[in-house]
Design a protein around this motif. Structure first.
Motif, PDB file in Angstrom:
ATOM      1  N   ASP A 184     -23.821  -0.599 -17.413  1.00  0.00           N
ATOM      2  CA  ASP A 184     -25.370  -0.466 -17.679  1.00  0.00           C
ATOM      3  C   ASP A 184     -26.348   0.064 -16.403  1.00  0.00           C
ATOM      4  OD1 ASP A 184     -24.770  -1.682 -20.365  1.00  0.00           O
ATOM      5  OD2 ASP A 184     -24.586  -3.475 -19.422  1.00  0.00           O
ATOM      6  N   VAL A 185     -25.380  -0.011 -15.170  1.00  0.00           N
ATOM      7  CA  VAL A 185     -26.053   0.244 -14.154  1.00  0.00           C
ATOM      8  C   VAL A 185     -26.292   1.789 -13.943  1.00  0.00           C
ATOM      9  CG1 VAL A 185     -26.013   0.214 -11.584  1.00  0.00           C
ATOM     10  CG2 VAL A 185     -24.758  -1.747 -12.787  1.00  0.00           C
ATOM     11  N   ASP A 186     -27.536   2.091 -13.751  1.00  0.00           N
ATOM     12  CA  ASP A 186     -28.150   3.540 -13.440  1.00  0.00           C
ATOM     13  C   ASP A 186     -28.013   3.869 -12.246  1.00  0.00           C
ATOM     14  OD1 ASP A 186     -29.065   3.750 -16.537  1.00  0.00           O
ATOM     15  OD2 ASP A 186     -30.500   2.304 -15.975  1.00  0.00           O
ATOM     16  N   VAL A 187     -28.088   3.107 -11.173  1.00  0.00           N
ATOM     17  CA  VAL A 187     -27.993   3.664  -9.692  1.00  0.00           C
ATOM     18  C   VAL A 187     -27.410   2.465  -8.755  1.00  0.00           C
ATOM     19  CG1 VAL A 187     -30.395   2.804  -9.624  1.00  0.00           C
ATOM     20  CG2 VAL A 187     -29.510   4.373  -7.924  1.00  0.00           C
ATOM     21  N   PHE A 188     -26.760   2.856  -7.790  1.00  0.00           N
ATOM     22  CA  PHE A 188     -26.020   1.956  -6.886  1.00  0.00           C
ATOM     23  C   PHE A 188     -26.701   2.057  -5.488  1.00  0.00           C
ATOM     24  CE2 PHE A 188     -23.524   2.798 -10.319  1.00  0.00           C
ATOM     25  CZ  PHE A 188     -22.742   1.650 -10.679  1.00  0.00           C
ATOM     26  N   GLU A 189     -26.980   1.195  -4.944  1.00  0.00           N
ATOM     27  CA  GLU A 189     -27.504   1.314  -3.422  1.00  0.00           C
ATOM     28  C   GLU A 189     -26.806   0.098  -2.515  1.00  0.00           C
ATOM     29  OE1 GLU A 189     -29.678   2.949  -0.615  1.00  0.00           O
ATOM     30  OE2 GLU A 189     -29.844   3.630  -2.628  1.00  0.00           O
ATOM     31  N   PRO A 190     -25.652   0.469  -2.318  1.00  0.00           N
ATOM     32  CA  PRO A 190     -24.797  -0.394  -1.575  1.00  0.00           C
ATOM     33  C   PRO A 190     -25.032  -0.365   0.014  1.00  0.00           C
ATOM     34  CG  PRO A 190     -23.488   1.560  -2.168  1.00  0.00           C
ATOM     35  CD  PRO A 190     -24.807   1.615  -2.719  1.00  0.00           C
ATOM     36  N   TYR A 191     -24.538  -1.588   0.622  1.00  0.00           N
ATOM     37  CA  TYR A 191     -24.445  -1.568   2.047  1.00  0.00           C
ATOM     38  C   TYR A 191     -23.241  -1.048   2.548  1.00  0.00           C
ATOM     39  CZ  TYR A 191     -24.652  -4.073   6.554  1.00  0.00           C
ATOM     40  OH  TYR A 191     -24.861  -4.740   7.944  1.00  0.00           O
ATOM     41  N   VAL A 192     -23.022   0.316   2.749  1.00  0.00           N
ATOM     42  CA  VAL A 192     -22.016   0.859   3.339  1.00  0.00           C
ATOM     43  C   VAL A 192     -22.052   1.633   4.517  1.00  0.00           C
ATOM     44  CG1 VAL A 192     -20.767   1.178   1.097  1.00  0.00           C
ATOM     45  CG2 VAL A 192     -22.465   2.720   1.603  1.00  0.00           C
ATOM     46  N   PRO A 193     -21.564   0.983   5.639  1.00  0.00           N
ATOM     47  CA  PRO A 193     -21.961   1.557   6.989  1.00  0.00           C
ATOM     48  C   PRO A 193     -20.967   2.686   7.373  1.00  0.00           C
ATOM     49  CG  PRO A 193     -20.822  -0.526   7.089  1.00  0.00           C
ATOM     50  CD  PRO A 193     -20.998  -0.284   5.812  1.00  0.00           C
ATOM     51  N   PHE A 194     -19.930   2.875   6.840  1.00  0.00           N
ATOM     52  CA  PHE A 194     -18.971   4.269   7.122  1.00  0.00           C
ATOM     53  C   PHE A 194     -18.597   4.705   5.432  1.00  0.00           C
ATOM     54  CE2 PHE A 194     -18.639   0.640  10.247  1.00  0.00           C
ATOM     55  CZ  PHE A 194     -18.995   1.517  11.401  1.00  0.00           C
ATOM     56  N   PRO A 195     -18.170   6.151   5.813  1.00  0.00           N
ATOM     57  CA  PRO A 195     -18.270   6.816   4.399  1.00  0.00           C
ATOM     58  C   PRO A 195     -17.051   6.354   3.587  1.00  0.00           C
ATOM     59  CG  PRO A 195     -17.178   7.999   6.316  1.00  0.00           C
ATOM     60  CD  PRO A 195     -18.236   7.069   6.967  1.00  0.00           C
ATOM     61  N   HIS A 196     -15.868   6.008   3.999  1.00  0.00           N
ATOM     62  CA  HIS A 196     -14.944   5.612   3.160  1.00  0.00           C
ATOM     63  C   HIS A 196     -15.126   4.149   2.445  1.00  0.00           C
ATOM     64  CE1 HIS A 196     -14.094   3.399   6.874  1.00  0.00           C
ATOM     65  NE2 HIS A 196     -13.169   2.717   6.270  1.00  0.00           N
ATOM     66  N   VAL A 197     -16.084   3.583   3.072  1.00  0.00           N
ATOM     67  CA  VAL A 197     -16.480   2.160   2.415  1.00  0.00           C
ATOM     68  C   VAL A 197     -17.227   2.320   0.925  1.00  0.00           C
ATOM     69  CG1 VAL A 197     -17.616   0.201   2.623  1.00  0.00           C
ATOM     70  CG2 VAL A 197     -16.431   0.904   4.605  1.00  0.00           C
ATOM     71  N   GLU A 198     -18.078   3.483   1.110  1.00  0.00           N
ATOM     72  CA  GLU A 198     -18.803   3.961  -0.098  1.00  0.00           C
ATOM     73  C   GLU A 198     -17.676   4.243  -1.183  1.00  0.00           C
ATOM     74  OE1 GLU A 198     -22.600   6.055  -0.309  1.00  0.00           O
ATOM     75  OE2 GLU A 198     -21.460   7.544  -1.531  1.00  0.00           O
ATOM     76  N   ALA A 199     -16.524   5.098  -0.969  1.00  0.00           N
ATOM     77  CA  ALA A 199     -15.648   5.627  -1.911  1.00  0.00           C
ATOM     78  C   ALA A 199     -14.949   4.337  -2.221  1.00  0.00           C
ATOM     79  CB  ALA A 199     -14.662   6.569  -1.152  1.00  0.00           C
ATOM     80  N   MET A 200     -14.621   3.452  -1.301  1.00  0.00           N
ATOM     81  CA  MET A 200     -13.711   2.326  -1.808  1.00  0.00           C
ATOM     82  C   MET A 200     -14.813   1.306  -2.751  1.00  0.00           C
ATOM     83  SD  MET A 200     -11.808   1.863   1.915  1.00  0.00           S
ATOM     84  CE  MET A 200     -11.424   0.162   1.497  1.00  0.00           C
ATOM     85  N   PHE A 201     -15.919   1.213  -2.388  1.00  0.00           N
ATOM     86  CA  PHE A 201     -17.146   0.462  -3.192  1.00  0.00           C
ATOM     87  C   PHE A 201     -16.914   0.959  -4.729  1.00  0.00           C
ATOM     88  CE2 PHE A 201     -21.330   0.919  -5.270  1.00  0.00           C
ATOM     89  CZ  PHE A 201     -21.345  -0.607  -5.075  1.00  0.00           C
ATOM     90  N   THR A 202     -17.014   2.217  -4.699  1.00  0.00           N
ATOM     91  CA  THR A 202     -16.995   2.839  -6.153  1.00  0.00           C
ATOM     92  C   THR A 202     -15.760   2.492  -6.740  1.00  0.00           C
ATOM     93  OG1 THR A 202     -16.286   4.979  -5.606  1.00  0.00           O
ATOM     94  CG2 THR A 202     -18.914   4.627  -5.526  1.00  0.00           C
ATOM     95  N   GLU A 203     -14.541   2.510  -6.138  1.00  0.00           N
ATOM     96  CA  GLU A 203     -13.295   2.279  -6.844  1.00  0.00           C
ATOM     97  C   GLU A 203     -13.155   0.808  -7.140  1.00  0.00           C
ATOM     98  OE1 GLU A 203     -10.474   3.564  -4.050  1.00  0.00           O
ATOM     99  OE2 GLU A 203     -11.422   5.625  -3.670  1.00  0.00           O
ATOM    100  N   GLU A 204     -13.766  -0.131  -6.393  1.00  0.00           N
ATOM    101  CA  GLU A 204     -13.576  -1.349  -6.912  1.00  0.00           C
ATOM    102  C   GLU A 204     -14.318  -1.882  -8.076  1.00  0.00           C
ATOM    103  OE1 GLU A 204     -11.728  -3.782  -5.419  1.00  0.00           O
ATOM    104  OE2 GLU A 204     -11.176  -3.119  -3.543  1.00  0.00           O
ATOM    105  N   LEU A 205     -15.392  -1.274  -8.095  1.00  0.00           N
ATOM    106  CA  LEU A 205     -16.249  -1.303  -9.284  1.00  0.00           C
ATOM    107  C   LEU A 205     -15.605  -0.515 -10.560  1.00  0.00           C
ATOM    108  CD1 LEU A 205     -19.772  -1.259  -8.231  1.00  0.00           C
ATOM    109  CD2 LEU A 205     -18.457  -3.065  -8.318  1.00  0.00           C
ATOM    110  N   GLY A 206     -14.535   0.123 -10.484  1.00  0.00           N
ATOM    111  CA  GLY A 206     -13.919   0.590 -11.541  1.00  0.00           C
ATOM    112  C   GLY A 206     -14.675   1.915 -12.236  1.00  0.00           C
ATOM    113  N   PHE A 235     -14.376   4.844 -10.428  1.00  0.00           N
ATOM    114  CA  PHE A 235     -13.366   5.811 -10.265  1.00  0.00           C
ATOM    115  C   PHE A 235     -12.039   5.205  -9.947  1.00  0.00           C
ATOM    116  CE2 PHE A 235     -17.344   7.540  -8.477  1.00  0.00           C
ATOM    117  CZ  PHE A 235     -17.628   8.582  -9.328  1.00  0.00           C
ATOM    118  N   ASP A 236     -10.860   5.840 -10.211  1.00  0.00           N
ATOM    119  CA  ASP A 236      -9.664   5.494  -9.897  1.00  0.00           C
ATOM    120  C   ASP A 236      -9.441   5.235  -8.399  1.00  0.00           C
ATOM    121  OD1 ASP A 236      -8.885   5.565 -12.670  1.00  0.00           O
ATOM    122  OD2 ASP A 236      -8.005   7.878 -12.261  1.00  0.00           O
TER     123      ASP A 236
END
Length: 379
Positions: free
Chosen positions: A269-291, A293-294
């Motif tokens: 249901d979420v249209d936009v994500f604005e996470p606290y991700v101080p380093f680039p791989h954390v953003e990638a891992m964030f999207t994976e934790e939410l399912g 992306f694989d």
């Protein structure tokens, strides 16, 4: 139980300020209250992340209350690192929902420009284990560098794909009038920007800066609703979760599940994500934790354009920590303000038809996380 809504916001452009923190705080507080159509006399709750130790004014919230003549039922200063402002905001939401407060102001202020490098490193060493960790001289980028190494090794992720997260966020941040950067960058520039903590480079680290932001939270349905809140802290501190890989973020998964459940929503249901991700791989891992992306595909998904503002999974349209600037005590509130603007359709880099936004805050090596879900209010 009344629903909490954000009815006013106030911000300052990120940068360097030679004014004391109280003046910056007063400016954004007044702006947020005016934006809410309220007066200082209406404010009966003040919630803050505790200012950094190098802030000269102590007992900051009570000093501000006296300075502005506020008459409040609730006031607090919270300090849990990067989650401080996220938890302060959630405390205000809980009090508004419970009817303990009618008009809450959540405020964050930080001046990183006033601390000397040696003093900052001495402060940082205090967050590590004093007996076994601090004597080795660790740094925050050093901890994240370890998880980046593990992430790339475990999933065979290319450094170019990781760098693409910086490129995307810098491009988003250029459009943000409150951000630090007026130009974008390239994968080559990111990877060649100089080492900080192998393999992290300079452009892969967030830019510290001064800033201040405030939000007004009430039960007035005119503003976007705070639909759900969640938080989680696994049994770890800076060095990786017990029994889990350094390439995992269980606090993100658990807090998001709690926040979405509170909102009666799912990640779809979420249209936009604005996470606290101080380093680039954390953003990638964030999207994976939410399912979204694989495992191991989050950075490649960014390189494919899937997390751009016009992509199927918009992440950090404000630029986030890497593309906007990063005063940690203020960053969670900037994420919340971006969520509010996205839902109101006033964001600098607008995601089309955004109705639900999810934000996070985190501290340490994502050992603790808050999740807050916003959606359109029902007038």
């Amino acid at each position: 139980m009344p629903e909490a809504h954000v009815t006013g916001i106030g911000t300052l452009p990120l940068g360097t300020y030679d004014r004391p923190e109280r003046e910056l705080a007063t400016e954004v507080l007044r702006e947020a209250v005016a934006d809410a159509g309220a007066t200082l006399a209406d404010v009966d709750g003040l919630y803050m992340p505790k200012p950094r130790p190098w802030t000269k004014q102590k007992f900051f919230s009570t000093s501000l209350i006296g300075y502005l003549g506020l008459d409040v039922a609730q006031n607090s200063e919270t300090y849990t690192g990067g989650t401080s402002a996220g938890k302060a905001f959630q405390s205000a939401v809980a009090d508004v929902r419970a009817g303990r407060v009618e008009t809450a102001v959540v405020l964050g202020v930080e001046r990183d420009s006033v601390i000397e490098t040696d003093d900052y490193f001495e402060y940082i060493l205090h967050i590590f284990d004093r007996e076994f960790g601090a004597p080795a001289g660790p740094s925050v980028p050093g901890v994240y560098a370890q998880s980046l190494q593990r992430y790339c090794h475990e999933y065979d992720v290319s450094r170019e794909d990781v760098a693409s997260v910086v490129v995307k966020n810098r491009e988003n941040g250029v459009g943000n009038p409150e951000g630090l950067f007026d130009s974008g960058t390239s994968v080559e520039e990111v990877l060649n920007s100089g080492p900080v903590a192998d393999p992290l480079t300079l452009y892969e680290c967030p830019r510290p800066c001064d800033g201040a932001a405030a939000l007004v939270v009430t039960s007035d349905p005119d503003g976007p609703a705070v639909a759900g809140i969640g938080r989680h802290h696994p049994p770890s501190h800076l060095t990786g979760v017990r029994g889990r890989s350094l390439a995992s973020l269980p606090a993100v998964e658990e807090s998001a599940e709690m926040g979405l459940s509170d909102a009666g929503a799912s990640v779809a249901d979420v249209d936009v994500f604005e996470p606290y991700v101080p380093f680039p791989h954390v953003e990638a891992m964030f999207t994976e934790e939410l399912g979204l992306f694989d495992r191991g595909d989050g950075a490649a998904a960014c390189a494919r354009g899937e997390t751009r503002p016009d992509g199927p999974v918009p992440v950090s349209p404000s630029g986030g920590c890497l593309g906007r600037g990063h005063p940690p005590m203020v960053t969670p509130l900037l994420n919340h303000i971006e969520a509010v603007r996205q839902i109101e359709g006033t964001a600098a880099t607008q995601v089309p038809d955004a109705e639900v936004a999810l934000t996070t805050s985190e501290h340490g090596h994502v050992d603790g996380t808050t999740t807050t879900v916003f959606r359109e209010g029902e007038a």
